[in-house]
Design a protein around this motif. Structure first.
Motif, PDB file in Angstrom:
ATOM      1  N   VAL A  77      72.485  12.666  33.542  1.00 52.51           N
ATOM      2  CA  VAL A  77      72.478  11.516  34.460  1.00 52.51           C
ATOM      3  C   VAL A  77      73.715  11.550  35.342  1.00 52.51           C
ATOM      4  N   ALA A  78      74.875  11.804  34.733  1.00 52.05           N
ATOM      5  CA  ALA A  78      76.120  11.838  35.496  1.00 52.05           C
ATOM      6  C   ALA A  78      76.108  12.957  36.525  1.00 52.05           C
ATOM      7  N   ALA A  79      75.570  14.122  36.153  1.00 46.50           N
ATOM      8  CA  ALA A  79      75.517  15.252  37.089  1.00 46.50           C
ATOM      9  C   ALA A  79      74.630  14.931  38.283  1.00 46.50           C
ATOM     10  N   THR A  80      73.537  14.225  38.032  1.00 49.38           N
ATOM     11  CA  THR A  80      72.649  13.829  39.135  1.00 49.38           C
ATOM     12  C   THR A  80      73.366  12.874  40.083  1.00 49.38           C
ATOM     13  N   PRO A 433      80.168   5.239  42.447  1.00 50.06           N
ATOM     14  CA  PRO A 433      81.374   5.291  41.614  1.00 50.06           C
ATOM     15  C   PRO A 433      82.476   6.106  42.280  1.00 50.06           C
ATOM     16  N   GLY A 434      83.701   5.602  42.143  1.00 52.17           N
ATOM     17  CA  GLY A 434      84.845   6.328  42.704  1.00 52.17           C
ATOM     18  C   GLY A 434      85.735   6.930  41.634  1.00 52.17           C
ATOM     19  N   SER A 435      85.534   6.511  40.379  1.00 50.98           N
ATOM     20  CA  SER A 435      86.323   7.034  39.266  1.00 50.98           C
ATOM     21  C   SER A 435      85.378   7.421  38.135  1.00 50.98           C
ATOM     22  N   VAL A 436      85.904   8.140  37.137  1.00 46.54           N
ATOM     23  CA  VAL A 436      85.055   8.550  36.018  1.00 46.54           C
ATOM     24  C   VAL A 436      84.619   7.334  35.194  1.00 46.54           C
ATOM     25  N   GLY A 437      85.470   6.300  35.151  1.00 43.69           N
ATOM     26  CA  GLY A 437      85.089   5.089  34.440  1.00 43.69           C
ATOM     27  C   GLY A 437      83.882   4.428  35.073  1.00 43.69           C
ATOM     28  N   GLU A 438      83.890   4.355  36.391  1.00 38.43           N
ATOM     29  CA  GLU A 438      82.749   3.790  37.107  1.00 38.43           C
ATOM     30  C   GLU A 438      81.518   4.688  36.966  1.00 38.43           C
ATOM     31  N   LEU A 439      81.756   6.000  36.894  1.00 40.26           N
ATOM     32  CA  LEU A 439      80.646   6.936  36.698  1.00 40.26           C
ATOM     33  C   LEU A 439      79.993   6.718  35.328  1.00 40.26           C
ATOM     34  N   VAL A 440      80.816   6.585  34.293  1.00 40.96           N
ATOM     35  CA  VAL A 440      80.285   6.351  32.947  1.00 40.96           C
ATOM     36  C   VAL A 440      79.497   5.042  32.914  1.00 40.96           C
ATOM     37  N   LYS A 442      78.004   3.439  35.421  1.00 40.02           N
ATOM     38  CA  LYS A 442      76.762   3.538  36.198  1.00 40.02           C
ATOM     39  C   LYS A 442      75.718   4.382  35.468  1.00 40.02           C
ATOM     40  N   ALA A 443      76.157   5.487  34.846  1.00 38.81           N
ATOM     41  CA  ALA A 443      75.218   6.345  34.133  1.00 38.81           C
ATOM     42  C   ALA A 443      74.578   5.601  32.964  1.00 38.81           C
ATOM     43  N   ILE A 444      75.369   4.805  32.251  1.00 34.77           N
ATOM     44  CA  ILE A 444      74.829   4.028  31.127  1.00 34.77           C
ATOM     45  C   ILE A 444      73.835   2.988  31.624  1.00 34.77           C
ATOM     46  N   GLN A 445      74.183   2.335  32.740  1.00 36.64           N
ATOM     47  CA  GLN A 445      73.296   1.310  33.278  1.00 36.64           C
ATOM     48  C   GLN A 445      72.013   1.904  33.853  1.00 36.64           C
ATOM     49  N   ASP A 446      72.099   3.116  34.415  1.00 34.15           N
ATOM     50  CA  ASP A 446      70.939   3.719  35.071  1.00 34.15           C
ATOM     51  C   ASP A 446      69.954   4.354  34.091  1.00 34.15           C
ATOM     52  N   ASP A 447      70.413   4.714  32.898  1.00 35.41           N
ATOM     53  CA  ASP A 447      69.548   5.401  31.941  1.00 35.41           C
ATOM     54  C   ASP A 447      69.106   4.423  30.855  1.00 35.41           C
ATOM     55  N   ALA A 448      67.803   4.291  30.691  1.00 35.57           N
ATOM     56  CA  ALA A 448      67.265   3.319  29.735  1.00 35.57           C
ATOM     57  C   ALA A 448      67.674   3.647  28.305  1.00 35.57           C
ATOM     58  N   ASN A 449      67.719   4.930  27.952  1.00 35.15           N
ATOM     59  CA  ASN A 449      68.080   5.311  26.587  1.00 35.15           C
ATOM     60  C   ASN A 449      69.540   4.979  26.261  1.00 35.15           C
ATOM     61  N   LEU A 450      70.393   5.117  27.271  1.00 42.12           N
ATOM     62  CA  LEU A 450      71.800   4.767  27.063  1.00 42.12           C
ATOM     63  C   LEU A 450      72.007   3.250  27.084  1.00 42.12           C
ATOM     64  N   ALA A 451      71.290   2.578  27.965  1.00 45.39           N
ATOM     65  CA  ALA A 451      71.471   1.135  28.132  1.00 45.39           C
ATOM     66  C   ALA A 451      71.097   0.349  26.883  1.00 45.39           C
ATOM     67  N   ILE A 452      70.245   0.921  26.028  1.00 43.35           N
ATOM     68  CA  ILE A 452      69.843   0.233  24.800  1.00 43.35           C
ATOM     69  C   ILE A 452      71.052  -0.104  23.932  1.00 43.35           C
TER      70      ILE A 452
END
Length: 661
Positions: A77-80, A433-440, A442-452
């Motif tokens: 997700v982060a790579a995308t 996202p402008g930082s890795v924290g924001e990337l993490v 956003k990736a969690i929020q965008d992926d349903a499996n992570l957001a659980i």
């Protein structure tokens, strides 16, 4: 690649295979010349796809199940996101084989917390993280996880220093019984950032350049941090330092500059009572080690030492044995290739783009630039609207991938537990996202499996499992000092240059008086005029001729002499003064006059004595006077000075005197 290509082709021609092993996702040294394209594309392009068999090592023998599961879900997700935001496919290509299989039976845990600051500054939320770290260490120790199995990974050395300093301060002031907070970090515990070392160095700079108002201000600020800054700088600027600096430091300033560097720093530590600051003891000891290193190889003077320190200060830190049971604080770059049971990443805040704009070397096909070769241009977003937009976009894609790779290296160091902290993005901010924290986030929020597993501003999967303490190997117990012991060695060791009493069981009263007379003779031999008295006494103290106690007694006696109506006149500037004057007497005998005063119309010879008034003393000084008269010195006067009671005896006065020996 050009160097290896002939070797690889030669091996193939001889029907021999070659193995190239690497992971482009861990390419984090591009700033040192590393290029992940060599492994990702160039090998296939140069050697040909028919000559290459590619195997993916997809089994993870290091990490527990939940850590691998999180990384398998997060990084695609982060790579995308990175590829879409940078406009380059590099991240998606690099992370296409990121999924790994689990081998270990342990479940492990992952917890990433997103903090909400009280204000918008980075320092605020970072201070919150620092306050949470001791509690995290306590929680892990409750689960039987040893400190040596915990690593705190940071992006920059400065962040590592903040972490290490916080844990040291907590250990020295707020530590809970039964818990430990020791840290080992050769790059984070830098000496130049310790308050005790800063004060010590400013004191050295003051002694080297006391008339520099800036240096005086810096020293005054370090000493008087609890006072009003404005008044400190005003007093320092006016050279009114008696209210700020220790009286002993100001009184002995000239004497201190004559000491060796090591002894000088020891004296400053003692005078400013730096050795009583428990949290600074390790820094003081390490600094003194650096001073000894300098003394062994360099010219041992203050100015040279200060110049040397400026060149090496960023390389000096507290050196701690890696075998000590302590938390490892190190940068992500240093952690590559290592593994720890629990990894804590306190500051998920580094930018995805460049922190500092590098210089790009770009080649254009458009006229007139095509004839100019490679051109240096500064990397910035404005290039996107110029002929250099292609070079800008390529560099942007590589920069984003570099920082994603850093995150990958950090997240894959953990065996059983991964703990991270980041600043929660403001919902009003732009979604990119402008930082890795924001990337993490956003990736969690965008992926349903992570957001659980995201709840209450934290991503949490698994629980901290109770570990088993492995007692195999050597145990090292650290010994903590309560204070830095610094003493004046002159109070403990004195070189006696005369004295047959060394061979006696005890020093007799008579011998003690003789020693006192000898020392006072030495002092008076160094004093030509009144203003020389204090400096002469200090010089003899530095040379270890007299002890501190002897210096106090002799100072009082000399002070009495300078107030005596007759004796004080012998130390006026009107005289040319000779002390310890050797005399060669006809017949080959030698003697020595204690003090001779040469004036335009008068000459005075003075002999110092201790004990009772004796006729032999009179005859001796009469002979000195007669000798000077024979040598045509005008109006010679002779005196005896009995030092015990400061009794002045006039022996001879006149222009015609005889001498005998």
């Amino acid at each position: 690649m050009e160097n290896f290509q002939p070797l690889l082709k030669d091996a193939l021609d001889q029907n021999q295979g070659s193995v190239i092993v690497g992971d482009v996702k861990q390419s984090i040294y591009r700033w040192r010349g590393g290029d992940q394209q060599l492994l990702q594309e160039d090998v296939i392009h140069v050697m040909g796809s028919d000559s290459i068999e590619e195997k993916v090592l997809d089994k993870n023998f290091r990490s527990a199940r939940h850590i691998i599961s999180f990384n398998n879900q997060f990084f695609p997700v982060a790579a995308t996101i990175i590829s879409e935001q940078s406009g380059q496919p590099l991240a998606n290509i690099a992370y296409q084989d990121v999924t790994q299989k689990t081998i270990r039976d342990e479940k492990g845990f992952v917890k990433i917390s997103f903090l909400e600051p009280d204000d918008d500054s980075d320092n605020d939320w970072m201070e919150q993280v620092l306050d949470l770290l001791p509690g995290k260490l306590e929680e892990l120790q409750d689960k039987k996880i040893e400190l040596r199995d915990i690593a705190i990974l940071v992006r920059k050395n400065e962040e590592g220093h903040r972490v290490a300093k916080k844990l040291l301060e907590y250990q020295n002031s707020e530590a809970k019984p039964g818990y430990r907070y020791d840290v080992v970090s050769n790059e984070s515990l830098r000496l130049e950032t310790a308050s005790s070392v800063i004060l010590l160095l400013n004191a050295l700079k003051f002694l080297n350049a006391p008339h520099d108002a800036v240096i005086r201000g810096q020293l005054a600020f370090e000493v008087g941090k609890d006072k009003r800054i404005q008044s400190l700088f005003i007093d320092a600027g006016k050279y009114e330092l008696t209210k700020i600096l220790p009286e002993e430091f100001l009184h002995k300033a000239e004497w201190l500059t004559k000491l060796s560097i090591f002894e000088l720093t020891e004296e400053i530590i003692r005078i400013f009572e730096l050795g009583d600051q428990k949290g600074e003891l390790a820094y003081l000891q390490a600094f003194q080690d650096a001073v000894l290193e300098f003394s062994a190889f360099e010219k041992n003077d203050l100015a040279t030492f200060l110049d040397w320190w400026e060149t090496i200060k960023d390389k000096k830190s507290i050196q701690v044995s890696a075998n000590v049971d302590a938390v490892n604080v190190l940068t992500i770059h240093k952690s590559k290739g290592l593994q720890f049971k629990v990894v804590i990443i306190p500051f998920l805040n580094w930018r995805l783009n460049h922190d500092r704009s590098p210089l790009l070397w770009a080649h254009l096909d458009k006229s007139p630039f095509d004839e100019m070769g490679y051109l240096p241009v500064r990397y910035k977003s404005a290039l996107d609207q110029t002929y250099f937009n292609e070079a800008y976009q390529a560099e942007k894609g590589k920069a984003y991938l570099d920082n994603l790779n850093l995150l990958y290296v950090a997240f894959t160091r953990a065996e059983l537990g991964l703990i991270g902290f980041a600043l929660k993005p403001n919902d009003r901010q732009e979604k990119k996202p402008g930082s890795v924290g924001e990337l993490v986030y956003k990736a969690i929020q965008d992926d349903a499996n992570l957001a659980i597993n995201f709840k209450d501003n934290s991503y949490m999967i698994g629980l901290i499992e109770t570990g088993s303490i492995d007692k195999a190997g050597t145990e090292y117990t650290s010994l903590q000092l309560d204070r830095y012991a610094s003493y004046d060695w002159r109070e403990k060791l004195i070189i006696k240059r005369e004295g047959s009493e060394f061979f006696l069981d005890r020093v007799t009263d008579q011998r003690a008086k003789i020693n006192y007379g000898i020392l006072l003779h030495k002092v008076l031999a160094h004093i030509h005029y009144k203003h020389d008295a204090e400096a002469s006494l200090q010089e003899l103290h530095v040379q270890n001729v007299i002890t501190n106690d002897e210096c106090r007694v002799l100072t009082e006696k000399v002070s009495q002499m300078m107030k005596h109506p007759v004796i004080a006149a012998w130390f006026n500037k009107e005289w040319d003064v000779l002390t310890e004057v050797p005399v060669l007497i006809p017949g080959g005998k030698q003697s020595r006059m204690d003090r001779v005063l040469l004036g335009k119309k008068k000459t005075i010879v003075i002999d110092y004595k201790t004990g009772e008034n004796r006729e032999q003393d009179r005859r001796q000084v009469e002979s000195y006077a007669g000798l000077l008269s024979e040598m045509k010195y005008p109006n010679v006067e002779a005196y005896l000075l009995y030092l015990d009671e400061l009794e002045v005896v006039e022996v001879a006065k006149g222009s015609t005197l005889q001498f005998e020996f």
